[in-house]
Design a protein around this motif. Structure first.
Motif, PDB file in Angstrom:
ATOM      1  N   ASP B  76       0.829  -1.209   0.000  1.00 31.25           N
ATOM      2  CA  ASP B  76       0.000   0.000   0.000  1.00 31.25           C
ATOM      3  C   ASP B  76       0.864   1.259   0.000  1.00 31.25           C
ATOM      4  N   PHE B  77       1.942   1.208   0.792  1.00 29.35           N
ATOM      5  CA  PHE B  77       2.830   2.378   0.843  1.00 29.35           C
ATOM      6  C   PHE B  77       3.527   2.572  -0.502  1.00 29.35           C
ATOM      7  N   LYS B  78       3.875   1.485  -1.106  1.00 32.88           N
ATOM      8  CA  LYS B  78       4.504   1.535  -2.418  1.00 32.88           C
ATOM      9  C   LYS B  78       3.559   2.204  -3.421  1.00 32.88           C
ATOM     10  N   LYS B  79       2.280   1.848  -3.312  1.00 27.54           N
ATOM     11  CA  LYS B  79       1.278   2.416  -4.225  1.00 27.54           C
ATOM     12  C   LYS B  79       1.225   3.934  -4.102  1.00 27.54           C
ATOM     13  N   ILE B  80       1.231   4.413  -2.841  1.00 27.93           N
ATOM     14  CA  ILE B  80       1.205   5.864  -2.617  1.00 27.93           C
ATOM     15  C   ILE B  80       2.415   6.510  -3.262  1.00 27.93           C
ATOM     16  N   LYS B  81       3.566   5.920  -3.012  1.00 26.27           N
ATOM     17  CA  LYS B  81       4.799   6.477  -3.579  1.00 26.27           C
ATOM     18  C   LYS B  81       4.714   6.519  -5.093  1.00 26.27           C
TER      19      LYS B  81
END
Lengths: 178, 178
Positions: B76-81
């Motif tokens: 999920d954090f990767k997606k935001i980035k």
């Protein structure tokens, strides 16, 4: 933005006399600003730009330069005015000659008064696309005492302003000199 | 001044997203600064200049944009980035495409952090001939609350800086918007 490409970009360059030595010649920082404008902006596109040189003469309030003068007639005052005019013309001649050599069109004129006020006033009147001013690049401590024309113009002139700092190599022994 | 005339003048242009509307597009003032650079400086001399576009993304400290997000995995954090990266690329694409159309060479990159600090840092690193920044042209009262990147850079960047104010006609209803 509809832009008439045949209209040259009009750049005002504020020029002043050196504070060093006797005879009027252009200050280090305004020569730097002029050279920078030629090398980095105008480059080979000499027909795309017009330079407007403004020299503001500061009235000699202390009369220091004329301390040994004796005023015996209205003629004497006229002589002083003519001498000052000649100094201003001599300064502008340097820049106008350079432009002529390179083939950049220009205009040059002299005004008298407080440089920062007059420069902003002349910007308002002639509406250049931007203004180039030389700057001694003084530190905050030195600036307190001398004020800087470039800072004032950056804040108050009604056109974009770019201040060109003197390089370290060109700084005279006393950085307040120019 | 010995100047290699084959070296183009390198102009850094700081660009940012509009604060209005949803999808990333360039702010009014940075588009104005870009158009001004093309019309008034580069003009027809497309081979004489190189533009360096720097976009500084401000980390979303409040997490406001992601308030409804649920983070269940590192993915999920990767997606935001990736989403933020995409926004930055989309912004730069606008400027790079324009340069490509006109035939001006350019480079563009994204950094994250405090815009004023990062811009000054990138100036130091890449040493452009000068920096162009858009400015909302806020009055002193509005400036107290929002601070201005252009003022900071004018004082602290290690190269000449020219701030291009938004025209009155382009000012949105709330002048703090851009």
């Amino acid at each position: 933005m509809a832009e008439n490409s045949s209209e040259p970009t009009r750049i005002m360059v504020a020029v002043n006399e050196s504070t060093m030595k006797g005879y009027p010649h252009a200050s280090i920082s305004c020569r730097g600003a002029f050279d920078w404008t030629l090398n980095k902006i105008i480059r080979s596109n000499t027909s795309g730009f017009k330079l407007l040189f403004l020299h503001v003469q500061v009235p000699d309030e202390d009369g220091f330069d004329d301390m040994d003068s004796i005023y015996a007639s209205p003629e004497d005052f006229k002589k002083i005015k003519n001498r000052e005019k000649a100094r201003g013309h001599h300064l502008l001649e340097y820049f106008v000659n350079k432009c002529h050599e390179i083939g950049v069109s220009c205009e040059a004129w002299v005004k008298r008064g407080d440089p920062k006020e007059i420069i902003c006033h002349e910007v308002k009147r002639t509406q250049p696309d931007f203004l180039v001013v030389g700057s001694r690049g003084l530190g905050p401590f030195q600036r307190v005492f001398v004020g800087t024309v470039s800072e004032f113009c950056t804040k108050h002139a009604e056109c974009p302003v770019i201040a060109i700092k003197r390089s370290a190599a060109q700084t005279p022994r006393d950085p307040v000199d120019d």
